[in-house]
Design a protein around this motif. Structure first.
Motif, PDB file in Angstrom:
ATOM      1  N   THR A 180      -4.850  11.965 -10.046  1.00  0.00           N
ATOM      2  CA  THR A 180      -4.527  10.366  -9.073  1.00  0.00           C
ATOM      3  C   THR A 180      -4.335   9.114  -9.786  1.00  0.00           C
ATOM      4  O   THR A 180      -3.656   7.906  -9.330  1.00  0.00           O
ATOM      5  CB  THR A 180      -5.920   9.859  -7.992  1.00  0.00           C
ATOM      6  N   VAL A 181      -5.038   8.844 -10.903  1.00  0.00           N
ATOM      7  CA  VAL A 181      -5.094   8.479 -12.193  1.00  0.00           C
ATOM      8  C   VAL A 181      -4.220   8.601 -12.470  1.00  0.00           C
ATOM      9  O   VAL A 181      -3.269   7.065 -12.918  1.00  0.00           O
ATOM     10  CB  VAL A 181      -6.167   7.902 -13.080  1.00  0.00           C
ATOM     11  N   GLU A 182      -3.315   8.929 -12.873  1.00  0.00           N
ATOM     12  CA  GLU A 182      -1.987   9.275 -13.390  1.00  0.00           C
ATOM     13  C   GLU A 182      -0.624   8.833 -12.615  1.00  0.00           C
ATOM     14  O   GLU A 182      -0.076   7.831 -13.097  1.00  0.00           O
ATOM     15  CB  GLU A 182      -1.092  11.112 -14.053  1.00  0.00           C
ATOM     16  N   TYR A 183      -0.790   9.207 -11.363  1.00  0.00           N
ATOM     17  CA  TYR A 183       0.423   8.882 -10.460  1.00  0.00           C
ATOM     18  C   TYR A 183      -0.123   7.123  -9.831  1.00  0.00           C
ATOM     19  O   TYR A 183       0.592   6.512 -10.722  1.00  0.00           O
ATOM     20  CB  TYR A 183      -0.228   9.615  -9.189  1.00  0.00           C
ATOM     21  N   ALA A 184      -1.748   6.683  -9.950  1.00  0.00           N
ATOM     22  CA  ALA A 184      -1.566   4.788  -9.895  1.00  0.00           C
ATOM     23  C   ALA A 184      -0.792   4.567 -11.198  1.00  0.00           C
ATOM     24  O   ALA A 184       0.278   3.557 -11.090  1.00  0.00           O
ATOM     25  CB  ALA A 184      -2.820   4.806  -9.557  1.00  0.00           C
ATOM     26  N   VAL A 194       0.388  -1.340  -0.204  1.00  0.00           N
ATOM     27  CA  VAL A 194      -0.264  -0.214   0.161  1.00  0.00           C
ATOM     28  C   VAL A 194       0.903   1.406   0.189  1.00  0.00           C
ATOM     29  O   VAL A 194       1.759   1.056   1.297  1.00  0.00           O
ATOM     30  CB  VAL A 194      -1.426   0.341   1.565  1.00  0.00           C
ATOM     31  N   ILE A 195       0.381   1.499  -0.891  1.00  0.00           N
ATOM     32  CA  ILE A 195       1.375   3.417  -1.065  1.00  0.00           C
ATOM     33  C   ILE A 195       0.362   4.259  -0.954  1.00  0.00           C
ATOM     34  O   ILE A 195      -0.029   5.039  -1.580  1.00  0.00           O
ATOM     35  CB  ILE A 195       1.864   3.439  -2.638  1.00  0.00           C
ATOM     36  N   LYS A 249       2.048   4.011 -10.411  1.00  0.00           N
ATOM     37  CA  LYS A 249       3.277   3.250  -9.767  1.00  0.00           C
ATOM     38  C   LYS A 249       2.860   2.094  -9.880  1.00  0.00           C
ATOM     39  O   LYS A 249       3.355   1.055  -9.129  1.00  0.00           O
ATOM     40  CB  LYS A 249       2.672   3.688  -8.025  1.00  0.00           C
ATOM     41  N   LYS A 250       2.068   1.409 -11.562  1.00  0.00           N
ATOM     42  CA  LYS A 250       1.471   0.334 -11.603  1.00  0.00           C
ATOM     43  C   LYS A 250       0.611  -0.462 -10.969  1.00  0.00           C
ATOM     44  O   LYS A 250       0.605  -1.776 -10.107  1.00  0.00           O
ATOM     45  CB  LYS A 250       2.938  -0.351 -11.579  1.00  0.00           C
TER      46      LYS A 250
END
Ligand code: ADP
Length: 159
Positions: A73-77, A31-32, A80-81
């Motif tokens: 958030t979607v781009e960050y996710a 979990v990040i 981070k795969k």
């Protein structure tokens, strides 16, 4: 390996946040917890302070990473795969807001799933804004935040 992102303002992290994070860390391999920020919006604590306080509060959770990000958030996710967004639910107000947010995120990235965990009754009323309000009015925040957060906020209040 299922990677979950737990995004939020965490200004500051509370025992309610920590409870959701701990449960998430028992479900997912990694979990990040990520402080999402906007450079144009000034928070109560700086992003660095928030990250530092989270790091101090999650030392007992080995599969938890602490980070921060600006933007979607979607781009960050994607970067981070991550497969899952983790969010917490307290009340029907949270639900209304979270429903829209998760549907918007889903429209932007269909592969990303939001998983909600329900808070325990004893954490139901805890929010970062409530902690800030009690703090500035010299109240006792010890029941609502991790020890490291309490110590830091009290030392900062004294400045
Ligand atoms: P945001 O600005 O993204 O809502 P917050 O730091 O307020 O950031 O909250 C991050 C996530 O944690 C949200 O899903 C929120 O509903 C959840 N949360 C906040 N407080 C609690 C609590 N006491 N119990 C369970 N979940 C919580």
């Amino acid at each position: 390996m299922t990677i979950a992102i737990y995004p939020g303002s965490f200004d500051p992290i509370t025992n309610g946040h920590l409870d959701i994070l701990k449960s998430g860390s028992e479900i997912f391999e990694k979990v990040i917890i990520a402080v999402s920020y906007n450079v144009n919006k000034k928070g109560f604590l700086s992003v660095e302070e928030r990250v530092e306080l989270i790091k101090k509060s999650v030392k007992h959770l080995p599969n938890v990473e602490v980070d921060s990000f600006e933007g979607l958030t979607v781009e960050y996710a994607k970067m981070k795969k991550a497969d899952v967004l983790l969010r917490g639910l307290r009340t029907s107000f949270d639900f209304e807001y979270e429903l829209q947010l998760s549907q918007a995120n889903n429209a932007l990235n269909n592969d990303l799933k939001t998983i909600f965990l329900i808070t325990k009754p004893e954490y139901n009323f805890i929010s970062s804004s409530m902690v800030r309000e009690i703090l500035v009015n010299n109240g006792d925040i010890s029941k609502f935040v991790p020890k490291a957060v309490e110590e830091y906020l009290i030392s900062k209040r004294g400045i």
